[in-house]
Design a protein around this motif. Structure first.
Motif, mmCIF file in Angstrom:
data_model
loop_
_atom_site.group_PDB
_atom_site.id
_atom_site.type_symbol
_atom_site.label_atom_id
_atom_site.label_comp_id
_atom_site.label_asym_id
_atom_site.label_seq_id
_atom_site.Cartn_x
_atom_site.Cartn_y
_atom_site.Cartn_z
ATOM 1 N N PHE A 191 0.877 -1.169 0.000
ATOM 2 C CA PHE A 191 0.000 0.000 0.000
ATOM 3 C C PHE A 191 0.916 1.221 0.000
ATOM 4 N N ALA A 193 1.792 5.197 -0.341
ATOM 5 C CA ALA A 193 1.245 6.556 -0.191
ATOM 6 C C ALA A 193 2.402 7.525 -0.033
ATOM 7 N N GLU A 197 -0.077 12.950 0.493
ATOM 8 C CA GLU A 197 -1.393 12.350 0.736
ATOM 9 C C GLU A 197 -1.673 12.237 2.238
ATOM 10 N N ALA A 198 -0.617 11.908 2.978
ATOM 11 C CA ALA A 198 -0.791 11.774 4.433
ATOM 12 C C ALA A 198 -1.254 13.084 5.042
ATOM 13 N N LEU A 205 -6.563 7.379 3.393
ATOM 14 C CA LEU A 205 -5.543 6.329 3.533
ATOM 15 C C LEU A 205 -5.939 5.343 4.629
ATOM 16 N N PHE A 221 2.463 -1.716 4.645
ATOM 17 C CA PHE A 221 2.525 -0.252 4.489
ATOM 18 C C PHE A 221 3.977 0.187 4.718
ATOM 19 N N THR A 264 -3.141 5.278 -4.076
ATOM 20 C CA THR A 264 -4.443 5.961 -3.979
ATOM 21 C C THR A 264 -4.428 7.239 -4.810
#
Lengths: 454, 271
Positions: A191, A193, A197-198, A205, A221, A264
């Motif tokens: 996954f 990211a 995005e965080a 997320l 992750f 994502t």
């Protein structure tokens, strides 16, 4: 802004940059783009910056690179072209100023290529100018500082970033009720990211992690992010910087060696990490980079879960990089149609989706860029401020078209799969007081999924 | 005055000169086309293809459907967002193709050099709607009381609109719009290339010369020979310079769209 930049231009550096970029990057594809344009201006209709000015139409912006090409690669350009102004060996200060203005009025969304009768990717030619601008030191400082932070890897030394990431991992842990699998090798799904995005949609997320857990997938992750929004260098014209970041990303992906790297974000990082990275390194990866909607559509079609539909009109905005550049059109539609029987297409969709006017070209929503700079302790100079302000008008003009399309289909919810599209369309919806909301598809989908017990 | 290219029996006219220059023109065209094509090969780098999608592969049928869409997309979007210029552009292209390759007089010319071209003779479009008669010089409109059976053509009643005269009028109007558009671009200080003028102005002149010749304006044999010769000469200049001008898009159009389809549909293996 541009005048201020131009005054600081090192003309020798600019000449060197022009030579380096134009002599090093010619291949049969760019040659075709350079010499086959018939100046029909069909591309005007697809560009999100044309409503601001016809000077920002793709063919007009790309003409500067054509003039530089002609001088170097055509007999006419070196002879008659010089006399009649059809070719240029180098640029004057004023021309350099115009070039800088143009390159920040292109998101490299690719819409011009699909509407061009000759399939010419003007974005690729404008990208060459962006590389020239970068090499000549003409990139807005605010972008360069953010990109440098990513390239150096020092973003992890920034407390704000570290806290944002660690907080995200904590939230995921709370949501799934167990330890988050971190950096687990040979997992089915990595996954992926970014820090960006965080910060902009941590809830999305968390929901993705929850879905993976609910579906009992073998996933992992990242304990640390691989960049702020890697590889930022690609969108500011810093190819070498981008390669350094991509090396870091590729090394991590190879080390974890999942079956799927699931993203994502459907912005520029999607085609960059899916295609550009492997094309640059000339490697065939052992994994496949996919967008979250691709995996979810597959699992939905395999009856791994059901979707409780909404009773309202919803629509999908195709992010340029996920759709046109990435080729993902069908998967989100499988999910959207399941989410509501009242799913409607925007008048411009698929390869003709109208770009939100941010993203790929490096022009984020100004307030967002400003906030990020403040957070990172990057001083915003007067030039930077003027530059960011100058990016507002295209956002408003392109936003009007987007909002009109949303209003036309009377959509209550606009769903998409790119953080910058969410920011910019959200801005436009607020600006024009539209009766709609824009969300990441996961935001809605996660709450309406019912897992089928095996 | 004797023309310097040789002795021509019909009044020193441009017509035989133009005919003599046709083969050199074709040679020059192929030389230019070879040069342009060779440059593509010289700069060719084999693209590296990392992988295609294993998730959402599409069928061959869908890929072919997408190929059609790839070619049609530009016109479809253009008609929606820029209806006037797109319609004018499409109509201009159709008219040009029809008049260059199917006008009866042109077909005879092509068939002389390429005899198999004769198979297309049944599709020949007459110069005017009233058979081979020169309606313009007879001061009669194409819509004359001439009964339909008098028009011996596969197009039948369609020749009322599908005739050299009407298509030429249409072309002059459409190219006029395009030329006007170029002046607008000039006024707006947008990108405009010398090649734009070269191609459009020459094409416009050529169409007018062809129109005057075929209409016998002015109506004497010396002027007819010169006008027809000038018409062919200008066409030869256009053909010879095709590989170096925007005119080459009539060949590269297919290359570009096929490339787009290959890289965005076929290679990715998904949609």
């Amino acid at each position: 802004m541009t005048q201020a930049i131009a005054e600081k231009v090192n003309m020798d550096a600019l000449k060197r940059a022009i030579d380096e970029v134009f002599y090093s990057q010619i291949d049969s594809t760019t040659l075709y783009y350079f010499q086959s344009c018939v100046n029909c201006k069909a591309c005007e209709v697809a560009c999100p910056f044309t409503p601001t000015s016809l000077h920002y139409s793709p063919v007009n912006k790309a003409e500067i690179s054509r003039q530089l090409y002609r001088y170097r690669f055509s007999i006419w350009g070196k002879t008659i072209g010089k006399v009649i102004g059809g070719s240029k060996k180098y640029l004057t200060l004023n021309e350099a100023e115009t070039m800088v203005d143009y390159v920040w009025h292109c998101t490299n969304c690719g819409a011009c290529m699909f509407v061009c009768p000759m399939a010419i990717d003007s974005g690729a030619l404008i990208d060459l100018l962006r590389q020239v601008a970068f090499k000549a030191g003409m990139v807005p400082k605010i972008y360069r500082d953010i990109a440098d932070l990513e390239i150096s890897g020092k973003y992890w030394d920034v407390d704000f970033f570290k806290n944002a990431w660690n907080s995200l991992i904590s939230k995921i842990k709370d949501a799934i009720g167990k330890e988050v699998p971190l950096d687990k090798k040979k997992s089915e799904i990595l996954f992926y990211a970014s820090l960006y995005e965080a910060m902009v949609y941590p809830d999305v997320l968390v929901k993705v992690a929850k879905i993976l857990d609910m579906l009992n997938k073998d996933w992992t992750f990242m304990s640390k992010p691989l960049g702020i929004r890697p590889p930022i260098g690609l969108v500011i014209g810093d190819k070498e910087g981008a390669i350094k970041v991509m090396q870091r990303v590729y090394s991590y992906f190879t080390d974890i060696s999942p079956k799927y790297v699931m993203m994502t974000a459907g912005g520029f990082e999607y085609p960059s990490l899916r295609y550009t990275m492997h094309e640059t390194f000339k490697v065939k990866p052992t994994y496949e980079v996919v967008h979250v909607t691709e995996l979810l559509a597959k699992w939905y079609e395999n009856n791994e879960f059901e979707i409780e539909p909404l009773d309202e009109i919803i629509t999908w905005h195709d992010p340029c990089q996920l759709g046109r550049r990435g080729g993902v059109f069908e998967a989100p539609r499988v999910l959207m149609k399941a989410l509501s029987k009242k799913f409607k297409e925007l008048p411009s969709h698929g390869v003709n989706s109208f770009c939100c006017s941010r993203g790929g070209g490096g022009c984020g929503v100004p307030t967002m860029v400003e906030n990020m700079a403040k957070t990172l302790g990057i001083a915003i100079s007067e030039d930077d401020k003027k530059f960011l302000d100058s990016t507002i008008e295209p956002l408003i003009k392109a936003g009007k078209i987007k909002v009109n399309e949303i209003n036309k289909v009377k959509a209550k919810e606009v769903m998409t799969g790119c953080p910058v599209c969410i920011e910019s369309i959200g801005f436009s919806i607020d600006y024009y007081h539209a009766n709609s909301q824009v969300k990441h598809i996961i935001d809605v989908l996660a709450d309406r999924m019912k897992v089928n017990k095996k | 005055m004797q023309l310097p290219f040789g002795y021509y029996p019909v009044g020193n006219s441009l017509y035989p000169l133009a005919l003599d220059l046709f083969m050199p023109t074709v040679f020059f065209f192929f030389f230019g086309a070879a040069y342009r094509t060779a440059r593509y090969f010289a700069f060719y780098n084999k693209p590296f293809v990392p992988y295609t999608s294993s998730l959402r592969g599409i069928s061959t049928r869908e890929k072919i459907k997408d190929l059609v869409n790839t070619f049609a997309n530009s016109s479809k979007l253009g008609i929606k967002r820029k209806p006037v210029t797109t319609a004018a552009g499409l109509l201009m292209h159709i008219s040009l193709i029809v008049i260059i390759f199917l006008l009866a007089q042109h077909m005879v010319f092509w068939a002389y050099y390429i005899p198999p071209y004769k198979v297309l003779f049944p599709l020949a479009i007459p110069e005017s709607s009233v058979d081979g008669e020169l309606a313009f010089t007879r001061a009669s409109l194409p819509l004359t009381p001439t009964p339909y059976p008098f028009v011996h053509d596969i197009w039948g009643p369609l020749t009322v609109i599908l005739n050299g005269q009407y298509i030429t009028y249409l072309l002059m109007i459409l190219l006029g719009i395009y030329l006007g558009h170029k002046f607008h671009i000039l006024g707006e200080r947008l990108a405009l290339r010398a090649g734009d003028w070269w191609f459009f102005v020459l094409l416009y002149i050529d169409i007018i010369l062809g129109f005057l010749a075929t209409s016998h304006i002015p109506n004497n044999v010396v002027d007819y020979d010169n006008l027809l010769g000038a018409h062919i000469l200008v066409a030869e200049i256009l053909i010879a310079t095709l590989p170096f001008t925007r005119g080459f898009h009539m060949f590269e159009f297919y290359l570009g769209k096929m490339r787009e389809w290959y890289f965005t549909v076929y290679r990715r293996g998904e949609k």
